[in-house]
Design a protein around this motif. Structure first.
Motif, short mmCIF file in Angstrom:
data_model
loop_
_atom_site.label_atom_id
_atom_site.label_comp_id
_atom_site.label_asym_id
_atom_site.label_seq_id
_atom_site.Cartn_x
_atom_site.Cartn_y
_atom_site.Cartn_z
N ALA A 111 0.83 -1.21 0.00
CA ALA A 111 0.00 0.00 0.00
C ALA A 111 0.86 1.26 0.00
CB ALA A 111 -0.93 -0.01 1.20
N GLY A 145 -3.90 3.18 -2.19
CA GLY A 145 -2.94 2.82 -1.17
C GLY A 145 -3.47 3.07 0.23
N GLY A 148 -5.78 0.35 1.09
CA GLY A 148 -5.03 -0.86 1.42
C GLY A 148 -4.52 -0.86 2.85
#
Length: 239
Positions: A111, A145, A148
């Motif tokens: 991420a 990201g 994530g």
């Protein structure tokens, strides 16, 4: 150009609202939905690329359109990530979670890499001019990201219930548990107690041998704590 940025902001907010809405859940996805969605998106972008190359989709229209697409993606994943943070913060303390490099550090590392590439994609730190497409595409990657970082790929056993990806399973919904194998535990739960006829689902997750006693203690104690609530819930459903 100012109008394009204004539209992108509005689209980003709309994406954030949709991503934050609890109706959007990962457990509603299946193989058919994923494959059909990928095919539709691939077909759409193929048609747009063909229209762009033939001059039917000029840059003056293509650029704001792609900015809107990237802005929606950014807003969606930011809203989704914020919802997961709020969901996690409202479910109490962690009682048990299977920690390992692949469940803790590897997803977070991936991420962070995506977020760093998103920063690079914006060209904010480069000598290249910052364009609307570069900025919004970079922001969309940074949002992915961020999402994530907020998503756990293993169940979190918390004081308020079991957090499975983006779904909270209250302890009173847990019906039974047993060892499927030496290191895999099966947990059966009622998916939606408010919906008559809703099926019983199960979680299969790996538990290290050293943590076997800990997870057994957590499951047994929490199920005993909500025994009356579970009986009331099942009695109400059976009426």
């Amino acid at each position: 150009m100012l109008l394009s940025y204004l539209i992108s902001i509005i689209v980003c907010l709309a994406g954030g609202f949709i991503g934050h809405h609890p109706a959007v859940r990962l457990d509603r996805l299946n193989k058919s939905i994923v494959l059909n969605s990928v095919l539709v998106i691939a077909l759409l972008f193929t048609l747009l690329m063909a229209a762009y190359l033939t001059g039917l989709f000029p840059h003056a229209i293509a650029a704001p359109f792609m900015m809107s697409v990237y802005s929606f993606i950014a807003g969606f994943f930011i809203g989704y990530g914020i919802r997961l943070i709020q969901l996690r913060s409202g479910t109490g303390n962690i009682l048990y979670i299977h920690r390992s490099f692949w469940t803790d550090h590897a997803p977070g590392f991936a991420a962070v890499i995506i977020m760093l590439y998103g920063i690079y994609r914006t060209s904010l730190l480069l000598e290249q001019p910052v364009t609307g497409i570069r900025l919004t595409s970079g922001l969309s990657l940074m949002a992915i990201g961020f999402f994530g970082l907020t998503l756990r790929i293993v169940p979190e056993f918390r004081s308020g219930g079991i957090l499975l990806l983006d779904k909270m399973i209250a302890w009173k919904q847990v019906l039974a548990w047993n060892w499927h194998s030496e290191e895999i535990i099966r947990i059966e739960f009622l998916h939606n107690p408010e919906k008559p006829g809703e099926e019983v689902r199960e979680i299969l997750t790996t538990i290290p041998p050293d943590d076997r006693l800990q997870i057994e203690t957590v499951l047994q104690s929490k199920m005993d704590d909500v025994l009356e609530d579970r009986e009331k819930m099942l009695g109400f459903r059976n009426k």
